[in-house]
Write a protein that holds these residues in place. Structure first.
Motif, PDB file in Angstrom:
ATOM      1  N   LEU A 134       9.159  24.255 -10.015  1.00  0.00           N
ATOM      2  CA  LEU A 134       8.933  25.691 -10.210  1.00  0.00           C
ATOM      3  C   LEU A 134       7.796  26.178  -9.311  1.00  0.00           C
ATOM      4  O   LEU A 134       7.892  27.235  -8.676  1.00  0.00           O
ATOM      5  CB  LEU A 134       8.612  25.944 -11.676  1.00  0.00           C
ATOM      6  N   GLY A 135       6.719  25.401  -9.235  1.00  0.00           N
ATOM      7  CA  GLY A 135       5.590  25.784  -8.394  1.00  0.00           C
ATOM      8  C   GLY A 135       5.904  25.759  -6.919  1.00  0.00           C
ATOM      9  O   GLY A 135       5.272  26.455  -6.117  1.00  0.00           O
ATOM     10  N   ALA A 136       6.909  24.963  -6.534  1.00  0.00           N
ATOM     11  CA  ALA A 136       7.308  24.880  -5.125  1.00  0.00           C
ATOM     12  C   ALA A 136       8.268  25.990  -4.719  1.00  0.00           C
ATOM     13  O   ALA A 136       8.666  26.070  -3.560  1.00  0.00           O
ATOM     14  CB  ALA A 136       7.958  23.526  -4.854  1.00  0.00           C
ATOM     15  N   GLY A 137       8.646  26.824  -5.672  1.00  0.00           N
ATOM     16  CA  GLY A 137       9.505  27.960  -5.340  1.00  0.00           C
ATOM     17  C   GLY A 137      10.946  27.829  -5.757  1.00  0.00           C
ATOM     18  O   GLY A 137      11.748  28.730  -5.489  1.00  0.00           O
ATOM     19  N   LEU A 138      11.308  26.724  -6.399  1.00  0.00           N
ATOM     20  CA  LEU A 138      12.679  26.573  -6.867  1.00  0.00           C
ATOM     21  C   LEU A 138      12.871  27.345  -8.167  1.00  0.00           C
ATOM     22  O   LEU A 138      11.983  27.354  -9.024  1.00  0.00           O
ATOM     23  CB  LEU A 138      13.017  25.100  -7.115  1.00  0.00           C
ATOM     24  N   LEU A 150       0.594  25.747 -10.652  1.00  0.00           N
ATOM     25  CA  LEU A 150       1.289  27.026 -10.429  1.00  0.00           C
ATOM     26  C   LEU A 150       2.606  27.068 -11.182  1.00  0.00           C
ATOM     27  O   LEU A 150       2.966  28.090 -11.786  1.00  0.00           O
ATOM     28  CB  LEU A 150       1.524  27.240  -8.937  1.00  0.00           C
ATOM     29  N   GLY A 151       3.341  25.959 -11.170  1.00  0.00           N
ATOM     30  CA  GLY A 151       4.604  25.904 -11.889  1.00  0.00           C
ATOM     31  C   GLY A 151       4.413  26.034 -13.389  1.00  0.00           C
ATOM     32  O   GLY A 151       5.179  26.736 -14.066  1.00  0.00           O
ATOM     33  N   LEU A 152       3.386  25.375 -13.908  1.00  0.00           N
ATOM     34  CA  LEU A 152       3.092  25.501 -15.330  1.00  0.00           C
ATOM     35  C   LEU A 152       2.756  26.949 -15.697  1.00  0.00           C
ATOM     36  O   LEU A 152       3.183  27.452 -16.740  1.00  0.00           O
ATOM     37  CB  LEU A 152       1.893  24.608 -15.701  1.00  0.00           C
ATOM     38  N   GLY A 153       1.993  27.604 -14.823  1.00  0.00           N
ATOM     39  CA  GLY A 153       1.636  28.995 -15.074  1.00  0.00           C
ATOM     40  C   GLY A 153       2.850  29.906 -15.090  1.00  0.00           C
ATOM     41  O   GLY A 153       2.965  30.799 -15.943  1.00  0.00           O
ATOM     42  N   LEU A 154       3.771  29.690 -14.173  1.00  0.00           N
ATOM     43  CA  LEU A 154       4.994  30.483 -14.153  1.00  0.00           C
ATOM     44  C   LEU A 154       5.813  30.254 -15.410  1.00  0.00           C
ATOM     45  O   LEU A 154       6.359  31.192 -16.004  1.00  0.00           O
ATOM     46  CB  LEU A 154       5.828  30.129 -12.916  1.00  0.00           C
ATOM     47  N   TRP A 155       5.923  29.000 -15.817  1.00  0.00           N
ATOM     48  CA  TRP A 155       6.685  28.664 -17.026  1.00  0.00           C
ATOM     49  C   TRP A 155       6.062  29.320 -18.263  1.00  0.00           C
ATOM     50  O   TRP A 155       6.768  29.904 -19.087  1.00  0.00           O
ATOM     51  CB  TRP A 155       6.723  27.154 -17.188  1.00  0.00           C
ATOM     52  N   ALA A 156       4.728  29.223 -18.365  1.00  0.00           N
ATOM     53  CA  ALA A 156       4.046  29.801 -19.530  1.00  0.00           C
ATOM     54  C   ALA A 156       4.237  31.311 -19.582  1.00  0.00           C
ATOM     55  O   ALA A 156       4.390  31.891 -20.652  1.00  0.00           O
ATOM     56  CB  ALA A 156       2.571  29.443 -19.482  1.00  0.00           C
TER      57      ALA A 156
END
Length: 329
Positions: free
Chosen positions: A142-146, A320-326
């Protein structure tokens, strides 16, 4: 204001936190503000009293203290130190003294139930109101843009200091996963052993890390490149010096690099033909601090025959991916 009224407002006063509690460093993403903390996962202990005197960046500045890593191979190994360190870090980024934040925490793919319980206890000790665990490969994707809902599969390789997680990601789940407790730390340990064997000099972790950064290459050694280092005699501890060659560093780290290549190969071979075809077309994303090893993308492309891309800030990808998920949940 009544106590009941204050309690009802506390969830709104708190901010969601996404925490990448890594072997080398801890990063905390605060909802709406981005990554607000990026510090070494270290505590400094007074050798005379056994008391913890500093955490994170401050622990690296203390003199005469023993530094301890509470997290190794991506999991908590010193529970008391980890709890206190995490609470200190959370307090630094979460301003309200009473509100208890929701926390999303990254865990390695191969974490055991006991290791998960220890992480849970550390988060509650840090005043978490609600805790969600997310596997590192999915957070890295997710943090890598997928987009996790994307039907076209891709492989994410998250090379941390303590662990390497490889996952084929499709439709919001990891369809094939390989987690290894090897990463940048294992490479540093191998460099220390090889320098001792080849030059008869004992070097410390920081020197091994410098050798990896300056001379380490995943594809082939840098011909003629050398670096002078200081260390100690293995028996009587007298100061010693050695000029270490790039070939020596390459020989030390190559087994770990080959293990990463083989882990990716195993994941691809375990996928269905449709997902393997997606991976061949879309390729592999490299994340994690270990992804900065020079030549690693080229080595993976050469040995696996698929496209490879390294994200711009690999150390921050999981947070960053964790932040997007949250933020979406």
């Amino acid at each position: 204001m009544s106590v009941r009224r204050l309690e009802s407002m506390l969830p709104f006063l708190s901010r969601d936190l996404a925490i990448d509690l890594g072997t080398a460093g801890t990063r905390i993403h605060v909802r709406g503000r981005g990554i607000m903390l990026n510090e070494p996962s270290l505590v400094a202990v007074d050798p005379d009293t056994g008391q913890i005197v500093a955490f994170g960046a401050e622990a690296t500045k203390t003199t005469g203290m023993v530094t301890v890593r509470p997290v190794r191979n991506g999991v908590i190994v010193e529970p008391d130190a980890a709890r206190r360190m995490l609470r200190h870090f959370v307090h630094k980024v979460h301003g309200h003294p009473f509100a208890r934040p929701r926390m999303t925490i990254a865990v390695p793919g191969g974490i055991t139930s006991i290791e998960r319980k220890v992480a849970l206890e550390a988060a509650y000790e840090a005043q978490a109101r609600q805790i969600t665990f997310m596997e590192q490969p999915l957070a890295a994707a997710l943090g890598a843009g997928l987009e996790l809902a994307d039907p076209i599969a891709a492989i994410v390789v998250d090379v941390g200091r303590g662990t390497t997680d490889v996952a084929a990601v499709s439709m919001g789940r990891a369809v094939a996963v390989r987690s290894m407790r090897t990463g940048g730390e294992a490479m540093d340990s191998a460099i220390k052993l090889e320098v001792r064997r080849a030059y008869g000099v004992v070097i410390d972790d920081r020197t091994a890390e410098s050798l990896k950064q300056q001379l380490g290459v995943a594809c082939e050694p840098l011909a003629g490149c050398r670096m002078e280092v200081s260390g100690a005699h293995p028996r009587h501890g007298a100061p010693m010096y050695a000029t270490v060659s790039a070939e020596c560093v390459y020989e030390a780290i190559d087994p770990a690099v080959r293990a990463i290549v083989e882990a990716v190969r195993e994941v691809i071979e375990s996928c269905s033909p449709e997902i393997a075809a997606d991976v061949a077309r879309r390729g592999l994303l490299l994340t994690g601090g270990g992804a900065r090893l020079s030549g690693l993308p080229r080595r993976l492309r050469r040995d696996l025959g698929i496209p490879v891309a390294r994200v711009d800030t690999p150390e921050h990808t999981v947070a960053l991916g964790l932040g997007l998920w949250a933020a979406r949940n």
